[in-house]
Each structure stands twice: as structure tokens, then as C-alpha cells.
Scaffold this motif. Structure first.
Motif, PDB file in Angstrom:
ATOM      1  N   VAL A 161       0.790  -1.514  -0.201  1.00 51.08           N
ATOM      2  CA  VAL A 161      -0.026  -0.383  -0.384  1.00 51.08           C
ATOM      3  C   VAL A 161       1.019   1.031  -0.126  1.00 51.08           C
ATOM      4  O   VAL A 161       0.577   2.239  -0.753  1.00 51.08           O
ATOM      5  CB  VAL A 161      -0.855  -0.363   1.287  1.00 51.08           C
ATOM      6  N   LEU A 190       0.908   3.684  -3.506  1.00 53.28           N
ATOM      7  CA  LEU A 190       0.275   5.217  -3.106  1.00 53.28           C
ATOM      8  C   LEU A 190       1.842   5.727  -3.716  1.00 53.28           C
ATOM      9  O   LEU A 190       1.705   7.288  -4.125  1.00 53.28           O
ATOM     10  CB  LEU A 190       0.310   5.587  -2.192  1.00 53.28           C
ATOM     11  N   VAL A 217      -1.266  -1.862  -7.503  1.00 52.79           N
ATOM     12  CA  VAL A 217      -2.228  -0.404  -6.213  1.00 52.79           C
ATOM     13  C   VAL A 217      -1.888   0.585  -6.742  1.00 52.79           C
ATOM     14  O   VAL A 217      -2.598   1.139  -7.118  1.00 52.79           O
ATOM     15  CB  VAL A 217      -1.078  -0.841  -5.343  1.00 52.79           C
ATOM     16  N   VAL A 242      -3.900   3.846  -7.277  1.00 51.75           N
ATOM     17  CA  VAL A 242      -3.982   4.559  -6.485  1.00 51.75           C
ATOM     18  C   VAL A 242      -4.212   5.910  -8.333  1.00 51.75           C
ATOM     19  O   VAL A 242      -4.516   7.374  -8.051  1.00 51.75           O
ATOM     20  CB  VAL A 242      -2.633   4.962  -6.248  1.00 51.75           C
ATOM     21  N   ALA A 252      -5.792   1.734  -2.662  1.00 49.26           N
ATOM     22  CA  ALA A 252      -4.271   0.993  -2.862  1.00 49.26           C
ATOM     23  C   ALA A 252      -5.072   0.370  -1.941  1.00 49.26           C
ATOM     24  O   ALA A 252      -4.008  -1.063  -2.040  1.00 49.26           O
ATOM     25  CB  ALA A 252      -3.044   1.964  -1.630  1.00 49.26           C
TER      26      ALA A 252
END
Length: 279
Positions: free
Chosen positions: A87, A91, A149, A153, A210
Motif C-alpha cells: 500500500v 501510493l 495498487v 491509485v 490502494a
């Protein structure tokens, strides 16, 4: 005389304002508490009042026991570390790429018209369908998770940033040009401050994306993480353990979203909260 008579009035008004704001905050926080109590009450009552098997809806006591089991927390800790690493890194990469490409698209309308439809086309594809391909391309582990992820994002940050940058008042842009400001000065002092509310809206969506991307990546092709532990608990028919892991994911997601909201209030302090958030 007027100064002495006005002073008590002003002080009384200033004294009343904090009390009113405290009351509004209390009323605003009371709703979620009532909903939480109702959910807990229904959860306690439903298994005992119905014939639903415990492996379908486990009793709340079993979920609390699974969540507070000291022997399970080393595995929980490893899962949280693996999921949050994906995550966090995703991000950073997704936000950086989204912001950078948004700046290019906002400054170059020709580029925006050329590639934005293809970005939308890629975003329209469910990431669950793409995840098996990422496993083939990047293997099991962190790499395939990161790609999922980053994709989840990237798009909300890109779209919200582009919209924010394109909403800058043209009269202000002309004023900066007349004043002799460079493109970098106009971007730093005008465009980015104007786009900050939209950027933070994209960040709130990106944080949720995420978390979803990390778990989806772990479902498809990972060896560690909370998503992997959910699959293991599901295979064992340990529904209480599944609920415990879902609660952990929910708490982490709420904490990240709250962090973004607090940062938004500090950075974009001149924008009032939406009515839906203050009601």
C-alpha cells in the motif's frame, strides 16, 4: 462608554461560539456511534434468533476471540506489514506518476486529447481480470501486487488533478502573464493551490483504491499479506477468522482515510468541509 458596553457583548459572543461548535461536533459524532451500537446489537441477536449456521455468520464473541487471540497476532502482524508495504510503496508511485502526468496533460491539451481516452480504456478494465496477467509478467510476491495498487491509485489522482488544474480562472492566468510570471511560477503560485482541493479528493479515493489493490493482488498471486490469510481462513471454513481479518483491514483503511482528511484540513484550510461530511 461605547467601548465598555460593547466589550461584554463581544466576549459573550466569543464565549458562545466554542460551545456551539462543541455541540455540533458532538451531534456529528453521535450518529456513527448509534449506527455502531445498532450493528453490534444486530450481530449479537441474529445468530441466536435465527437458524443461520455459525460458519455463515459467526457470533460476535467468536470474532472478538479470533481478533484478540495472542497466538494469532504474530501472523496478523506479518500480514499487516506485507499488505501495508504494498500500500505504501504503491501510493508513493501512483501519486507521483498521477501528479506528474496530470501536470503534462493540463499544460499540453494536444497530449490530453491524444492519450486520455486510452487511459480511460485501461481504467475501465476490472483489475481482478488483469491481476492474473500481472502474476505471469511480474511473478508472485510484491511486484504483481504493486502494479495493481499503482493502477488503482494512479487514475483517481490523475483525473482529479487534471480537473483541478483546468478549473483555474483564466483571468488570473492572464494576470500572471501580464505580471511577467514564468510557467513555473504560475504553476507553483496559482495552478497547484487552486487544484489542491481536487488533488486531496483524488488522494482520498487513492487510499481506498490502494487497500483494495493490495488485497486483490494478494488474492491472485502473493505469498504474504492479509489477503492471503483471508484465503487460508476461508479454506479452513474459519469464518470468524475471516471477519477478524476484515475488521483489521477496515480499521487500517479508516485510519489512512482519516490521516488524509486531517492533512487536507491542515493544507487546504481555506476550503470548508462538504455538507455531507459535517451533517
Amino acid at each position: 462608554m461605547t467601548a465598555t458596553t460593547n466589550a461584554p457583548i463581544d466576549s459573550s459572543r466569543s464565549a458562545r461560539r466554542p460551545a456551539g461548535s462543541r455541540n455540533r461536533r458532538w451531534r456529528g459524532g453521535l450518529g456513527p456511534i448509534i449506527v455502531l451500537v445498532a450493528i453490534i446489537g444486530a450481530w449479537v441477536a441474529l445468530p441466536s434468533m435465527s437458524a443461520v449456521p455459525h460458519y455463515v455468520i459467526p457470533p460476535l464473541a467468536d470474532v472478538v476471540s479470533a481478533l484478540t487471540d495472542p497466538s494469532a497476532w504474530p501472523n496478523y502482524g506479518q500480514g499487516i506489514a506485507a499488505t501495508m508495504s504494498a500500500v505504501g510503496i504503491g501510493l508513493v508511485i501512483g501519486v507521483a506518476v498521477g501528479l506528474g502526468l496530470a501536470l503534462l496533460l493540463a499544460e499540453l491539451p494536444v497530449l490530453y486529447r491524444a492519450i486520455f481516452p486510452y487511459i480511460v480504456a485501461v481504467e475501465a478494465i476490472p483489475k481482478v481480470a488483469l491481476a492474473p496477467l500481472f502474476v505471469i509478467w511480474f511473478g508472485f510476491g510484491l511486484g504483481s501486487k504493486l502494479v495493481v495498487v499503482v493502477l488503482l491509485v494512479f487514475f483517481p489522482v490523475l483525473v482529479n488533478t487534471v480537473h483541478g488544474l483546468r478549473e483555474v480562472d483564466t483571468d488570473r492566468i492572464d494576470l500572471f502573464r501580464v505580471a511577467g510570471a514564468s510557467k513555473l511560477q504560475r504553476l507553483w503560485r496559482l495552478s497547484l493551490p487552486t487544484a489542491l482541493p481536487s488533488i486531496f479528493s483524488g488522494l482520498e479515493l487513492a487510499v481506498s483504491g490502494a487497500m483494495v489493490g493490495a488485497v486483490v493482488g494478494e488474492f491472485v498471486g502473493a505469498q504474504q499479506g492479509l489477503g492471503v490469510q483471508i484465503l487460508v481462513a476461508q479454506a479452513r471454513m474459519d469464518t470468524a477468522g475471516v471477519f477478524a481479518l476484515l475488521i483489521l483491514l477496515s480499521v487500517i483503511g479508516v485510519a489512512l482515510n482519516t490521516l488524509v482528511r486531517v492533512l487536507r484540513r491542515r493544507v487546504v484550510f481555506w476550503v470548508k468541509a462538504l455538507p455531507a461530511q459535517t451533517a
